[in-house]
Design a protein around this motif. Structure first.
Motif, PDB file in Angstrom:
ATOM      1  N   CYS A 181       0.919  -1.222  -0.306  1.00  0.00           N
ATOM      2  CA  CYS A 181       0.281   0.058  -0.140  1.00  0.00           C
ATOM      3  C   CYS A 181       0.592   1.361  -0.074  1.00  0.00           C
ATOM      4  CB  CYS A 181      -0.728  -0.092   1.119  1.00  0.00           C
ATOM      5  SG  CYS A 181      -0.182  -0.115   2.613  1.00  0.00           S
ATOM      6  N   GLY A 182       2.489   1.197   0.255  1.00  0.00           N
ATOM      7  CA  GLY A 182       3.027   2.110   0.152  1.00  0.00           C
ATOM      8  C   GLY A 182       2.145   3.183   0.981  1.00  0.00           C
ATOM      9  N   THR A 183       2.114   4.696   0.625  1.00  0.00           N
ATOM     10  CA  THR A 183       1.617   5.562   1.631  1.00  0.00           C
ATOM     11  C   THR A 183       0.407   5.734   1.774  1.00  0.00           C
ATOM     12  OG1 THR A 183       2.199   7.519  -0.046  1.00  0.00           O
ATOM     13  CG2 THR A 183       4.082   6.795   1.489  1.00  0.00           C
ATOM     14  N   GLY A 184      -0.425   4.706   1.383  1.00  0.00           N
ATOM     15  CA  GLY A 184      -1.967   4.694   1.313  1.00  0.00           C
ATOM     16  C   GLY A 184      -2.715   5.266   0.396  1.00  0.00           C
ATOM     17  N   ARG A 185      -2.266   6.285  -0.642  1.00  0.00           N
ATOM     18  CA  ARG A 185      -3.258   6.891  -1.051  1.00  0.00           C
ATOM     19  C   ARG A 185      -4.452   6.540  -2.268  1.00  0.00           C
ATOM     20  NH1 ARG A 185       1.858  10.492  -3.207  1.00  0.00           N
ATOM     21  NH2 ARG A 185       2.377   8.427  -4.434  1.00  0.00           N
ATOM     22  N   PHE A 186      -4.179   4.504  -2.279  1.00  0.00           N
ATOM     23  CA  PHE A 186      -5.036   3.867  -2.992  1.00  0.00           C
ATOM     24  C   PHE A 186      -6.433   3.803  -2.521  1.00  0.00           C
ATOM     25  CE2 PHE A 186      -7.156   0.684  -5.318  1.00  0.00           C
ATOM     26  CZ  PHE A 186      -7.454   1.191  -6.504  1.00  0.00           C
ATOM     27  N   ALA A 187      -5.796   3.178  -1.037  1.00  0.00           N
ATOM     28  CA  ALA A 187      -6.550   2.366   0.279  1.00  0.00           C
ATOM     29  C   ALA A 187      -6.870   3.397   0.371  1.00  0.00           C
ATOM     30  CB  ALA A 187      -4.943   2.573   1.318  1.00  0.00           C
ATOM     31  N   ARG A 188      -7.295   5.229   0.963  1.00  0.00           N
ATOM     32  CA  ARG A 188      -8.003   6.046   0.964  1.00  0.00           C
ATOM     33  C   ARG A 188      -9.356   6.054  -0.412  1.00  0.00           C
ATOM     34  NH1 ARG A 188      -3.032   7.815   3.664  1.00  0.00           N
ATOM     35  NH2 ARG A 188      -2.090   8.909   1.858  1.00  0.00           N
ATOM     36  N   ARG A 189      -8.319   5.820  -1.504  1.00  0.00           N
ATOM     37  CA  ARG A 189      -9.663   6.225  -2.372  1.00  0.00           C
ATOM     38  C   ARG A 189     -10.321   4.979  -2.334  1.00  0.00           C
ATOM     39  NH1 ARG A 189      -7.399   8.844  -8.066  1.00  0.00           N
ATOM     40  NH2 ARG A 189      -9.583   9.296  -7.953  1.00  0.00           N
ATOM     41  N   LEU A 190     -10.259   3.954  -1.816  1.00  0.00           N
ATOM     42  CA  LEU A 190     -11.511   2.871  -1.390  1.00  0.00           C
ATOM     43  C   LEU A 190     -11.991   2.835  -0.761  1.00  0.00           C
ATOM     44  CD1 LEU A 190      -8.654  -0.304  -2.518  1.00  0.00           C
ATOM     45  CD2 LEU A 190     -10.472   0.285  -3.944  1.00  0.00           C
ATOM     46  N   ALA A 191     -11.457   3.422   0.372  1.00  0.00           N
ATOM     47  CA  ALA A 191     -12.299   4.052   1.289  1.00  0.00           C
ATOM     48  C   ALA A 191     -13.405   4.371   1.138  1.00  0.00           C
ATOM     49  CB  ALA A 191     -11.088   4.438   2.737  1.00  0.00           C
ATOM     50  N   ALA A 192     -12.719   5.639   0.514  1.00  0.00           N
ATOM     51  CA  ALA A 192     -13.580   6.845  -0.239  1.00  0.00           C
ATOM     52  C   ALA A 192     -15.215   6.135  -0.469  1.00  0.00           C
ATOM     53  CB  ALA A 192     -12.959   7.793  -0.832  1.00  0.00           C
ATOM     54  N   ARG A 193     -15.360   4.768  -1.450  1.00  0.00           N
ATOM     55  CA  ARG A 193     -15.616   4.569  -2.235  1.00  0.00           C
ATOM     56  C   ARG A 193     -16.596   3.553  -1.195  1.00  0.00           C
ATOM     57  NH1 ARG A 193     -14.507   4.246  -7.966  1.00  0.00           N
ATOM     58  NH2 ARG A 193     -15.911   2.479  -7.820  1.00  0.00           N
ATOM     59  N   GLY A 194     -16.830   3.809  -0.015  1.00  0.00           N
ATOM     60  CA  GLY A 194     -17.307   2.301   0.853  1.00  0.00           C
ATOM     61  C   GLY A 194     -16.606   1.436   1.149  1.00  0.00           C
ATOM     62  N   LEU A 195     -15.006   0.678   1.020  1.00  0.00           N
ATOM     63  CA  LEU A 195     -14.753  -0.700   0.627  1.00  0.00           C
ATOM     64  C   LEU A 195     -13.931  -0.190   2.349  1.00  0.00           C
ATOM     65  CD1 LEU A 195     -15.030  -0.249  -2.346  1.00  0.00           C
ATOM     66  CD2 LEU A 195     -13.572  -2.072  -2.154  1.00  0.00           C
ATOM     67  N   ARG A 196     -13.980  -1.696   3.084  1.00  0.00           N
ATOM     68  CA  ARG A 196     -13.212  -1.226   4.333  1.00  0.00           C
ATOM     69  C   ARG A 196     -12.669  -2.814   4.581  1.00  0.00           C
ATOM     70  NH1 ARG A 196     -15.993   2.851   4.101  1.00  0.00           N
ATOM     71  NH2 ARG A 196     -17.156   4.117   5.679  1.00  0.00           N
ATOM     72  N   GLY A 197     -11.634  -2.760   5.042  1.00  0.00           N
ATOM     73  CA  GLY A 197     -10.461  -3.809   4.563  1.00  0.00           C
ATOM     74  C   GLY A 197      -9.223  -3.266   5.743  1.00  0.00           C
ATOM     75  N   ASP A 198      -7.798  -4.151   4.492  1.00  0.00           N
ATOM     76  CA  ASP A 198      -6.792  -4.381   4.987  1.00  0.00           C
ATOM     77  C   ASP A 198      -5.399  -3.215   4.461  1.00  0.00           C
ATOM     78  OD1 ASP A 198      -7.142  -5.373   7.527  1.00  0.00           O
ATOM     79  OD2 ASP A 198      -7.275  -7.224   6.628  1.00  0.00           O
ATOM     80  N   ALA A 199      -4.366  -2.810   4.553  1.00  0.00           N
ATOM     81  CA  ALA A 199      -3.731  -1.822   3.548  1.00  0.00           C
ATOM     82  C   ALA A 199      -2.480  -3.013   4.705  1.00  0.00           C
ATOM     83  CB  ALA A 199      -3.894  -1.376   3.391  1.00  0.00           C
ATOM     84  N   ILE A 200      -2.166  -3.551   3.754  1.00  0.00           N
ATOM     85  CA  ILE A 200      -0.168  -3.519   3.553  1.00  0.00           C
ATOM     86  C   ILE A 200       0.781  -4.007   3.053  1.00  0.00           C
ATOM     87  CG2 ILE A 200      -1.577  -5.792   5.602  1.00  0.00           C
ATOM     88  CD1 ILE A 200      -0.260  -7.497   3.445  1.00  0.00           C
TER      89      ILE A 200
END
Length: 203
Positions: A29-48
């Motif tokens: 996930c690196g610094t989390g930029r794409f994980a945050r975009r997924l969260a903004a779409r309502g997805l929940r889970g893990d980023a490693i």
């Protein structure tokens, strides 16, 4: 220059998210930029990510429902048939390609694995695409740099480690066909490929 090839393809990846997806795993996930975009779409889970500095930086920005943690995906037990979506952005070449079998097993029924991967230039087709990408890449870097200066945006102080890719695209296609039946691999412009695997697609 601040133009990031992985960020450039975020919109493409978001269009591949399966309808109704609720749970996600972002590998590398690196610094989390794409994980945050997924969260903004309502997805929940893990980023490693295996880089603790990158994970620490990821945790400084809000990502509702996403747990950031330091982990090497090749050494952790992933829950079986759990995630509706698993993403790997420029991270699969840091590990054996066979890791996709563990990711496939972690997909919920009907889930999707998205890999934005890197490959080395080895064939005439590789070099032709690279040649076409160079002027576009230069123009995009200049445009993004100018926009960031206008907005006063500072570059990120932390970036995940980078490793040169070693597996050529024809081998990636061959291994994907064997390990992820029904998957599709598409060459992209900026030294990237997109692999899409949907659970159950081969059947």
């Amino acid at each position: 220059m601040p133009f990031d090839h992985n960020d450039h393809y975020h919109r493409l990846l978001l269009r591949k998210v399966p309808p109704g997806a609720l749970t996600a795993l972002d590998v590398g996930c690196g610094t989390g930029r794409f994980a945050r975009r997924l969260a903004a779409r309502g997805l929940r889970g893990d980023a490693i990510d295996a880089c603790p500095e990158a994970v620490a930086a990821a945790g400084t920005a809000p990502a509702p429902g996403v747990t950031f943690r330091t982990a090497d995906v090749t050494g952790v037990d992933l829950p079986t048939a759990h995630y509706d979506l698993i993403t790997c952005l420029a991270s699969l070449h840091h590990m054996p390609f066979g890791t996709v079998t563990a990711l496939r097993a972690a997909l919920a029924p009907g889930g999707t694995l998205l890999v934005l991967g890197c490959y080395p230039e080895r064939t005439p087709a590789d070099w032709a695409v690279s040649l076409a990408a160079v002027p576009v890449n230069a123009a995009a870097r200049l445009a993004v740099a100018a926009a960031d200066r206008i907005r006063g945006r500072e570059p990120e102080p932390v970036r995940a480690p980078v490793r040169p890719p070693g597996t050529p695209l024809p081998q990636i296609r061959a291994e994907a066909a064997q390990l992820l039946p029904g998957s599709r691999v598409r060459r992209l412009l900026f030294w990237r490929y997109l692999l899409v695997y949907r659970d159950g697609a081969a059947g």
